[in-house]
Design a protein around this motif. Structure first.
Motif, PDB file in Angstrom:
ATOM      1  N   GLU A 166       9.700  -2.523   8.215  1.00 25.04           N
ATOM      2  CA  GLU A 166       8.555  -1.623   8.053  1.00 25.04           C
ATOM      3  C   GLU A 166       8.387  -1.209   6.588  1.00 25.04           C
ATOM      4  O   GLU A 166       7.280  -1.208   6.076  1.00 25.04           O
ATOM      5  N   LYS A 167       9.486  -0.849   5.913  1.00 25.53           N
ATOM      6  CA  LYS A 167       9.379  -0.369   4.535  1.00 25.53           C
ATOM      7  C   LYS A 167       9.876  -1.382   3.508  1.00 25.53           C
ATOM      8  O   LYS A 167       9.298  -1.507   2.445  1.00 25.53           O
ATOM      9  N   ALA A 168      10.944  -2.078   3.794  1.00 22.44           N
ATOM     10  CA  ALA A 168      11.551  -2.986   2.812  1.00 22.44           C
ATOM     11  C   ALA A 168      10.805  -4.309   2.702  1.00 22.44           C
ATOM     12  O   ALA A 168      11.068  -5.100   1.806  1.00 22.44           O
ATOM     13  N   GLY A 169       9.871  -4.570   3.628  1.00 19.51           N
ATOM     14  CA  GLY A 169       9.160  -5.848   3.591  1.00 19.51           C
ATOM     15  C   GLY A 169      10.026  -6.971   4.141  1.00 19.51           C
ATOM     16  O   GLY A 169      10.866  -6.740   5.004  1.00 19.51           O
ATOM     17  N   THR A 170       9.830  -8.160   3.613  1.00 21.19           N
ATOM     18  CA  THR A 170      10.550  -9.323   4.147  1.00 21.19           C
ATOM     19  C   THR A 170      11.841  -9.566   3.370  1.00 21.19           C
ATOM     20  O   THR A 170      11.841  -9.573   2.141  1.00 21.19           O
ATOM     21  N   VAL A 171      12.926  -9.705   4.100  1.00 26.14           N
ATOM     22  CA  VAL A 171      14.227  -9.988   3.505  1.00 26.14           C
ATOM     23  C   VAL A 171      14.718 -11.304   4.089  1.00 26.14           C
ATOM     24  O   VAL A 171      14.732 -11.495   5.301  1.00 26.14           O
TER      25      VAL A 171
END
Ligand SMILES: [Cu+2]
Length: 158
Positions: A130-135
């Protein structure tokens, strides 16, 4: 003397900004691994540990992989000796906390495998937060019934 203090204040100000930027996404993904798939299988288990060193709670919204059509989150419970799997939509990772996917617990179920998962190879996982985006994470493939990260096993065949 005044100019030295001004320079120092400026330097500290810059440092604070840098730390705040790094803190905005404290998500790291460790120990990504998967189980080798038995011959002919179209599903496979994948596991990671998510660590949130950030100052805000985050949530894993979904995972995808070029090797599978879709990946679901399953929690496994034991009801009088009968293993039951329940699909979860998202996984919460609180600030300062972590979440570990593991065999017999909450796991990632890869479905519609496009290729067999072979021991010793690896598979890409794209985790969407939701916050960190794609990892992105590279999951090492262990034995069919492996219970932990093959990179962590003593006496590994690799
Ligand atoms: Cu499952």
């Amino acid at each position: 003397m005044k100019s030295i203090i001004a320079a120092l204040v400026f330097a500290i100000g810059t440092l604070t900004v840098a730390v705040a930027a790094a803190d905005s996404s404290g998500i790291t993904v460790e120990h990504a691994w998967a189980r080798a798939s038995p011959k002919g299988a179209v599903t496979g288990g994948a596991y990671v540990t998510i660590i949130n060193n950030g100052s805000s709670d985050d949530r894993l919204l979904g995972v995808s992989s070029p090797a599978a059509e879709r990946i679901q989150f399953h929690s496994e419970t034991n009801d009088n000796g009968i293993a039951k799997m329940v699909q979860l939509q998202t996984i919460d990772v609180p600030a300062g906390g972590s979440f570990t996917f593991k065999p017999g617990g909450t796991h990632m179920m890869m479905t519609g495998l496009k290729q067999p998962l072979r021991e010793g190879e690896s598979v890409q996982l794209l985790l969407r937060f939701e916050k960190a985006g794609t990892v992105e994470a590279t999951a090492r493939i262990g034995k069919i019934a492996a219970m932990s990260d093959p990179g962590n096993q003593a006496g590994s065949a690799n």
